[in-house]
Design an enzyme around this catalytic site. Structure first.
Site, short mmCIF file in Angstrom:
data_model
loop_
_atom_site.label_atom_id
_atom_site.label_comp_id
_atom_site.label_asym_id
_atom_site.label_seq_id
_atom_site.Cartn_x
_atom_site.Cartn_y
_atom_site.Cartn_z
N HIS A 261 0.85 -1.18 0.00
CA HIS A 261 0.00 0.00 0.00
C HIS A 261 0.89 1.24 0.00
O HIS A 261 1.84 1.33 0.77
CB HIS A 261 -0.90 0.01 1.24
CG HIS A 261 -1.76 1.24 1.35
ND1 HIS A 261 -2.75 1.54 0.44
CD2 HIS A 261 -1.77 2.25 2.25
CE1 HIS A 261 -3.33 2.68 0.78
NE2 HIS A 261 -2.76 3.13 1.88
N HIS B 251 1.68 11.00 -2.15
CA HIS B 251 0.43 10.84 -1.43
C HIS B 251 -0.25 12.20 -1.40
O HIS B 251 0.20 13.12 -0.72
CB HIS B 251 0.70 10.34 0.00
CG HIS B 251 -0.50 9.77 0.66
ND1 HIS B 251 -0.65 9.68 2.02
CD2 HIS B 251 -1.64 9.24 0.14
CE1 HIS B 251 -1.80 9.13 2.32
NE2 HIS B 251 -2.42 8.86 1.19
#
Length: 592
Positions: free
Chosen positions: A150, A196
């Protein structure tokens, strides 16, 4: 040199904390400073075979002091239940042990007790699971658990760490087959960054990530790498992604000629292939509402009962098909759309039970957060299992895990979820560490009436796993002798956990062995199991500390269905999943 109280000279090695090691008359001792003024002396014990090892040696050596090749073979076949073993295997084991212990591949008399004990404690010769790829790799992809990361590009936490290709390389070298990349426009909107979004993370270029994947994808495993994209790009930049992918990956790219997969190919058929998975770009006819496009997956409402709907404010902002405020034009980025081999489904504003119905012919993928999975498993367990018999289900951590901490993966696995995304997964030491582990048949079968496995039913106990923790060794070689305690040798204990169906879960703990680098526990545990195919055994060693948190001494996680019966050497790993050079446990596994 230091002297003992009688004035005897003692060879020693001081360390940075003031401790030392010494030898007196051939006996080894550890010395620990107390209050900075005097030494405590502890004898360093040598590994001693447990009673069960001595009994097995005596039985198969027929009371003699040496074990022949034929007797060793009988032990392997009967006691260790390795029915496939041959005389050649037994000879090869003996030769290897003789070479390690006596620097000679040949000893006419056979194993003595110490040779036999040495063999049992070598995980390369006598490990707890098969170290080779041995699962059938010819079934469609949805039949396998897939080692999935992830935010694979992050070096640390989810908020402020650097983005880099280095974590991607490390993941691939550890066998990870599912890599996630978050794609955002750079500041000038003419190139693609991986980062991110809406955080303080520093970006890394997409081309650098692609090249790293290309160079390291198949170092550990030949089986396919799936790149899942969380896409926040304009059509022009999507086209640029496709151009980069074709340039970097070339013939290793897999995409179906028809554009849609009716069924997923097998890992075997996809060896050395790169597969892209995300939502295909939708075709819009203009407009600029300033809002995200159709990107959310469902948050399940607690009070909606069986009629659970997706929440429009889902934190599952994964794999979106546009950047904020961007609307795609009709027919945009066809190259990008063709690149996507595994289409990610859309569950926004839909009842999850309807999303999980398999009414369409195309094979697809759906993503759920860990919280959504827990609620779906409570409300629709059978539908989840049925969905994963045809499609791929990916589970990702909830957004509040900003420190990149792990969640419990077994809830996803027992419902058939193939891609459970988190940082380190012991399950994937099975099947030769290739990154694909075949799901148990119970999750893929239907009975005569078409019903599938229901994890919530009260299944009867089918077997009992008996685990004996005999002893441990190797910490003295892998750690400084004051690592665990500055004033004395460590106080080790072992904890066992069973994860799987809720009714199968259990745990146990050995007693603490004080002041001992080579602890002997000789403790037996019993775990009744209803569906052992879905059970995992977690093993963790801790060092007891009266005044502080107990120190970590090693861990591993093993599929119960993969365990090899008999006395086995179990290597331990650090918190990041790296194998210790020397630390291992001697254990026994029995199914009764």
């Amino acid at each position: 040199m230091i002297e003992n109280r009688s004035g005897e000279k003692i060879g020693n090695r001081l360390n940075s904390t003031g401790g030392s090691r010494g030898v007196i008359m051939g006996t080894s001792y550890n010395y620990y400073k107390m209050f900075g003024c005097f030494n405590r002396k502890f004898k360093v014990s040598e590994p001693e075979p447990p009673p069960d090892v001595k009994e097995a040696f005596s039985r198969y050596a027929e009371g003699g002091i040496h074990m022949t090749v034929d007797q060793l073979l009988k032990f392997l076949v009967e006691y260790q239940q390795e029915k496939w073993r041959t005389v050649d295997d037994a000879e090869a084991i003996m030769h290897q042990v003789f070479k390690q212990r006596h620097h000679s591949p040949d000893r006419q008399l056979g194993f003595n007790l110490d040779d036999f004990f040495h063999f049992l404690f070598q995980d390369d010769l006598n490990g707890p699971i098969n170290s080779q790829v041995h699962h059938d790799m010819t079934a469609p992809l949805q039949h396998y658990y897939i080692y999935t990361g992830h935010n694979s590009y992050l070096t640390g936490n989810q908020i402020s760490s650097d983005c880099s290709e280095i974590p991607i390389i490390r993941a691939l070298e550890n066998g990870v087959r599912g890599i996630e990349l978050d794609l955002w426009p750079n500041s000038s909107k003419d190139n693609i960054h991986v980062l991110h979004g809406r955080t303080l993370t520093t970006p890394v270029s997409l081309i650098k990530c692609f090249k790293s994947i290309k160079e390291h994808a198949f170092v550990k495993s030949p089986y396919p790498v799936i790149i899942t994209l969380e896409d926040h790009l304009t059509a022009d930049l999507q086209a640029k992604v496709a151009e980069m992918a074709i340039q970097v990956f070339g013939d290793t790219l897999f995409f179906p000629e028809s554009g849609d997969l009716q069924e997923f190919p097998s890992p075997e058929a996809l060896q050395h292939k790169i597969i892209f998975s995300t939502k295909p770009p939708k075709e819009y006819l203009g407009g600029s509402s300033g809002k995200d496009l159709d990107i959310s997956l469902p948050i399940l409402k607690e009070d909606s009962g069986d009629e659970t709907e997706a929440d429009d404010k889902s934190d599952s902002d994964e794999e979106s098909s546009s950047s904020d405020g961007v609307q795609l034009k009709s027919g945009s980025a066809p190259e990008y759309k063709r690149l996507i081999a595994i289409h990610a489904g859309n569950a926004k504003k839909k009842r999850l039970r309807h999303v999980l119905k398999i009414e369409h012919k195309k094979a697809s993928r759906l993503s759920l957060s860990e919280d959504e999975l827990v609620k779906a498993a409570a409300l629709h367990p059978v539908q989840l299992v049925r969905f994963t018999q045809k499609n791929i289900l990916r589970i990702f951590p909830k957004g509040t895990r900003v420190t990149s901490s792990n969640f419990r993966p077994t809830t996803g696995w027992i419902h058939g979820a193939q891609m459970v995304a988190f940082n380190m997964q012991g399950l994937f030491r099975s099947n030769g560490g290739c990154g694909y582990a075949k799901k148990p048949a119970v999750l893929m079968e239907k009975d005569a009436s078409g019903d599938v496995f229901d994890p919530k039913l009260p299944w009867p106990v089918r077997t009992t796993l008996k685990v004996t923790v005999y002893m441990g060794n190797g910490w003295r070689l892998d750690f400084s002798h004051t690592h665990f305690d500055k004033h004395s040798p460590p106080d080790f204990y072992t904890k066992l956990y069973i994860f799987g169906l809720p009714l199968d879960e259990g745990k146990g703990k050995t007693r603490v062995i004080e002041d001992e680098w080579i602890p002997h526990w000789d403790h037996e545990f019993s775990f009744p199991l209803r569906v052992p195919q879905l059970a995992l055994l977690r093993i963790e060693v801790r060092e007891y500390d009266l005044s502080e948190k107990d120190d970590f001494g090693g861990q591993t996680c093993l599929l119960v269905s993969e365990l090899r019966p008999g006395i086995r050497s179990v290597p331990l790993y650090d918190k990041k999943g790296r194998k210790f050079k020397s630390v291992r446990l001697l254990m026994r596994f029995q199914f009764v």
